[in-house]
Design a protein around this motif. Structure first.
Motif, PDB file in Angstrom:
ATOM      1  N   GLU A   1       0.763  -1.118  -0.004  1.00  0.00           N
ATOM      2  CA  GLU A   1      -0.065   0.089  -0.046  1.00  0.00           C
ATOM      3  C   GLU A   1       0.802   1.283  -0.020  1.00  0.00           C
ATOM      4  O   GLU A   1       0.144   2.429  -0.135  1.00  0.00           O
ATOM      5  CB  GLU A   1      -1.019   0.083   1.220  1.00  0.00           C
ATOM      6  CG  GLU A   1      -2.140  -0.882   1.184  1.00  0.00           C
ATOM      7  CD  GLU A   1      -1.720  -2.302   1.892  1.00  0.00           C
ATOM      8  OE1 GLU A   1      -0.685  -2.411   2.407  1.00  0.00           O
ATOM      9  OE2 GLU A   1      -2.666  -3.394   1.720  1.00  0.00           O
ATOM     10  N   GLY A   2       2.087   1.204   0.159  1.00  0.00           N
ATOM     11  CA  GLY A   2       2.760   2.346   0.255  1.00  0.00           C
ATOM     12  C   GLY A   2       2.838   3.027   1.598  1.00  0.00           C
ATOM     13  O   GLY A   2       2.770   4.470   1.321  1.00  0.00           O
ATOM     14  N   ILE A   3       2.474   2.638   2.865  1.00  0.00           N
ATOM     15  CA  ILE A   3       2.232   3.247   3.909  1.00  0.00           C
ATOM     16  C   ILE A   3       3.340   2.618   5.048  1.00  0.00           C
ATOM     17  O   ILE A   3       3.652   1.463   5.410  1.00  0.00           O
ATOM     18  CB  ILE A   3       0.783   2.896   4.224  1.00  0.00           C
ATOM     19  CG1 ILE A   3      -0.174   3.313   3.349  1.00  0.00           C
ATOM     20  CG2 ILE A   3       0.348   3.187   5.732  1.00  0.00           C
ATOM     21  CD1 ILE A   3      -1.645   2.777   3.561  1.00  0.00           C
TER      22      ILE A   3
ATOM     23  N   ARG B   1       1.248  11.082  -1.702  1.00  0.00           N
ATOM     24  CA  ARG B   1       0.768   9.750  -2.393  1.00  0.00           C
ATOM     25  C   ARG B   1      -0.820   9.927  -2.467  1.00  0.00           C
ATOM     26  O   ARG B   1      -1.656   8.869  -2.929  1.00  0.00           O
ATOM     27  CB  ARG B   1       1.016   8.661  -1.301  1.00  0.00           C
ATOM     28  CG  ARG B   1       2.632   7.924  -1.094  1.00  0.00           C
ATOM     29  CD  ARG B   1       2.627   7.161  -0.302  1.00  0.00           C
ATOM     30  NE  ARG B   1       3.832   6.599  -0.205  1.00  0.00           N
ATOM     31  CZ  ARG B   1       5.085   7.067   0.506  1.00  0.00           C
ATOM     32  NH1 ARG B   1       5.007   8.393   0.764  1.00  0.00           N
ATOM     33  NH2 ARG B   1       6.153   6.480   0.131  1.00  0.00           N
ATOM     34  N   ARG B   2      -1.232  11.052  -2.238  1.00  0.00           N
ATOM     35  CA  ARG B   2      -2.622  11.396  -2.536  1.00  0.00           C
ATOM     36  C   ARG B   2      -3.664  10.636  -1.589  1.00  0.00           C
ATOM     37  O   ARG B   2      -4.901  10.188  -2.301  1.00  0.00           O
ATOM     38  CB  ARG B   2      -3.283  11.342  -3.975  1.00  0.00           C
ATOM     39  CG  ARG B   2      -2.427  12.324  -4.717  1.00  0.00           C
ATOM     40  CD  ARG B   2      -2.598  12.166  -6.656  1.00  0.00           C
ATOM     41  NE  ARG B   2      -2.615  13.153  -7.242  1.00  0.00           N
ATOM     42  CZ  ARG B   2      -1.678  13.853  -7.782  1.00  0.00           C
ATOM     43  NH1 ARG B   2      -0.580  13.766  -6.904  1.00  0.00           N
ATOM     44  NH2 ARG B   2      -1.384  14.865  -8.509  1.00  0.00           N
ATOM     45  N   LEU B   3      -3.182  10.240  -0.618  1.00  0.00           N
ATOM     46  CA  LEU B   3      -3.925   9.517   0.595  1.00  0.00           C
ATOM     47  C   LEU B   3      -4.623  10.415   1.358  1.00  0.00           C
ATOM     48  O   LEU B   3      -5.939  10.131   2.024  1.00  0.00           O
ATOM     49  CB  LEU B   3      -3.172   8.516   1.269  1.00  0.00           C
ATOM     50  CG  LEU B   3      -2.221   7.392   0.521  1.00  0.00           C
ATOM     51  CD1 LEU B   3      -1.552   6.925   1.393  1.00  0.00           C
ATOM     52  CD2 LEU B   3      -3.230   6.672  -0.215  1.00  0.00           C
TER      53      LEU B   3
ATOM     54  N   ALA C   1      -8.595   7.462  -2.279  1.00  0.00           N
ATOM     55  CA  ALA C   1      -7.439   6.419  -2.164  1.00  0.00           C
ATOM     56  C   ALA C   1      -6.984   6.186  -0.767  1.00  0.00           C
ATOM     57  O   ALA C   1      -6.592   5.024  -0.657  1.00  0.00           O
ATOM     58  CB  ALA C   1      -6.522   7.078  -3.157  1.00  0.00           C
ATOM     59  N   GLY C   2      -7.031   7.056  -0.003  1.00  0.00           N
ATOM     60  CA  GLY C   2      -6.605   6.822   1.384  1.00  0.00           C
ATOM     61  C   GLY C   2      -7.416   5.968   2.227  1.00  0.00           C
ATOM     62  O   GLY C   2      -6.887   5.315   2.871  1.00  0.00           O
ATOM     63  N   ASP C   3      -8.715   6.096   1.943  1.00  0.00           N
ATOM     64  CA  ASP C   3      -9.606   5.269   2.542  1.00  0.00           C
ATOM     65  C   ASP C   3      -9.373   3.894   2.052  1.00  0.00           C
ATOM     66  O   ASP C   3      -9.485   2.891   2.862  1.00  0.00           O
ATOM     67  CB  ASP C   3     -10.850   5.791   2.056  1.00  0.00           C
ATOM     68  CG  ASP C   3     -12.149   5.063   3.231  1.00  0.00           C
ATOM     69  OD1 ASP C   3     -12.123   4.981   4.291  1.00  0.00           O
ATOM     70  OD2 ASP C   3     -13.112   4.407   2.464  1.00  0.00           O
ATOM     71  N   ALA C   4      -9.197   3.584   0.945  1.00  0.00           N
ATOM     72  CA  ALA C   4      -9.202   2.234   0.341  1.00  0.00           C
ATOM     73  C   ALA C   4      -7.777   1.855   0.696  1.00  0.00           C
ATOM     74  O   ALA C   4      -7.699   0.539   1.033  1.00  0.00           O
ATOM     75  CB  ALA C   4      -8.984   2.417  -1.157  1.00  0.00           C
ATOM     76  N   ALA C   5      -6.822   2.497   0.759  1.00  0.00           N
ATOM     77  CA  ALA C   5      -5.520   2.019   1.465  1.00  0.00           C
ATOM     78  C   ALA C   5      -5.719   1.534   2.800  1.00  0.00           C
ATOM     79  O   ALA C   5      -5.201   0.642   3.017  1.00  0.00           O
ATOM     80  CB  ALA C   5      -4.355   2.927   1.132  1.00  0.00           C
ATOM     81  N   ILE C   6      -6.062   2.161   3.641  1.00  0.00           N
ATOM     82  CA  ILE C   6      -6.241   2.149   5.143  1.00  0.00           C
ATOM     83  C   ILE C   6      -7.133   1.070   5.314  1.00  0.00           C
ATOM     84  O   ILE C   6      -6.960   0.055   6.147  1.00  0.00           O
ATOM     85  CB  ILE C   6      -6.611   3.266   5.950  1.00  0.00           C
ATOM     86  CG1 ILE C   6      -6.037   2.939   7.509  1.00  0.00           C
ATOM     87  CG2 ILE C   6      -7.948   3.706   5.787  1.00  0.00           C
ATOM     88  CD1 ILE C   6      -4.784   2.458   7.822  1.00  0.00           C
ATOM     89  N   ASN C   7      -8.137   0.998   4.564  1.00  0.00           N
ATOM     90  CA  ASN C   7      -9.112  -0.413   4.609  1.00  0.00           C
ATOM     91  C   ASN C   7      -8.289  -1.610   4.369  1.00  0.00           C
ATOM     92  O   ASN C   7      -8.732  -2.710   5.076  1.00  0.00           O
ATOM     93  CB  ASN C   7     -10.223  -0.363   3.844  1.00  0.00           C
ATOM     94  CG  ASN C   7     -11.136   0.858   4.402  1.00  0.00           C
ATOM     95  OD1 ASN C   7     -11.281   1.404   5.870  1.00  0.00           O
ATOM     96  ND2 ASN C   7     -12.131   1.322   3.722  1.00  0.00           N
TER      97      ASN C   7
END
Length: 179
Positions: free
Chosen positions: A64-66, A109-111, A131-137
């Motif tokens: 996720e790049g996080i 990262r546009r999160l 995109a941030g919501d999808a990544a953290i989910n």
């Protein structure tokens, strides 16, 4: 008293009494010195646990790049909605400067994105993007799958007691200035 763990990467010593995970019978509150000894054992477990979880999250960072820091920001925004950087710093006991770096990383990262704050002109609100919501989910779902593998017969009461103890320990340090 023998600690259950020693060293930054140590593993629990099953023979050490300080960090027993065996069920226990409810009893009277511990005397202050006994409580301090037992809580030292808790600290000895929390440090290695935190570092291992941090490493595990960062192992999956390419997915996720996080980073762990960005994850913390995204979780705060997911749970509480738009917040200012100082609000996130206070909520996580992190310096405003560190949180700002994590927000900048997430924004690159546009999160997350900044939006005007009607309550304060100079302190923008930070909010999750789609995109941030999808990544953290995705991160939370992966972590949930991993945590389902915890062995044992832990009950709701066990977990509630753990949260209660850690919350009381955290309260001891509420006065610590993180900036």
């Amino acid at each position: 008293m023998t600690n259950a763990i020693s060293g930054p990467n140590a593993t629990p010593d099953p023979s050490a009494p300080a960090a027993s995970s065996a069920p226990f019978a409810p009893s009277a509150p511990l005397a202050p010195d006994d409580l301090a000894d037992r809580l030292t054992g808790v600290f000895d477990l929390v440090g290695p646990l935190y570092r291992r979880v941090q490493r595990k999250v960062e192992e999956a960072a390419p997915i996720e790049g996080i980073s762990v820091g960005v994850r913390a920001v995204l979780v705060q925004l997911r749970e509480h909605g738009p917040m200012t950087v100082p609000q996130m710093g206070r909520a996580q006991a992190l310096s405003r400067q560190f949180v700002q770096r994590m927000v900048n990383d997430a924004a690159a990262r546009r999160l997350v994105e900044t939006i005007p704050n009607p309550a304060h002109q100079r302190s923008s609100l930070i909010r999750l993007t789609a995109a941030g919501d999808a990544a953290i989910n995705a991160v939370v779902a992966r972590e949930h799958a991993l945590l389902r593998q915890v062995d044992g017969d832990l009950t709701e009461a066990d977990v509630a007691t753990c949260v209660h103890v850690l919350t009381r320990m955290l309260a001891i340090f509420d006065h610590v200035d993180v900036n």
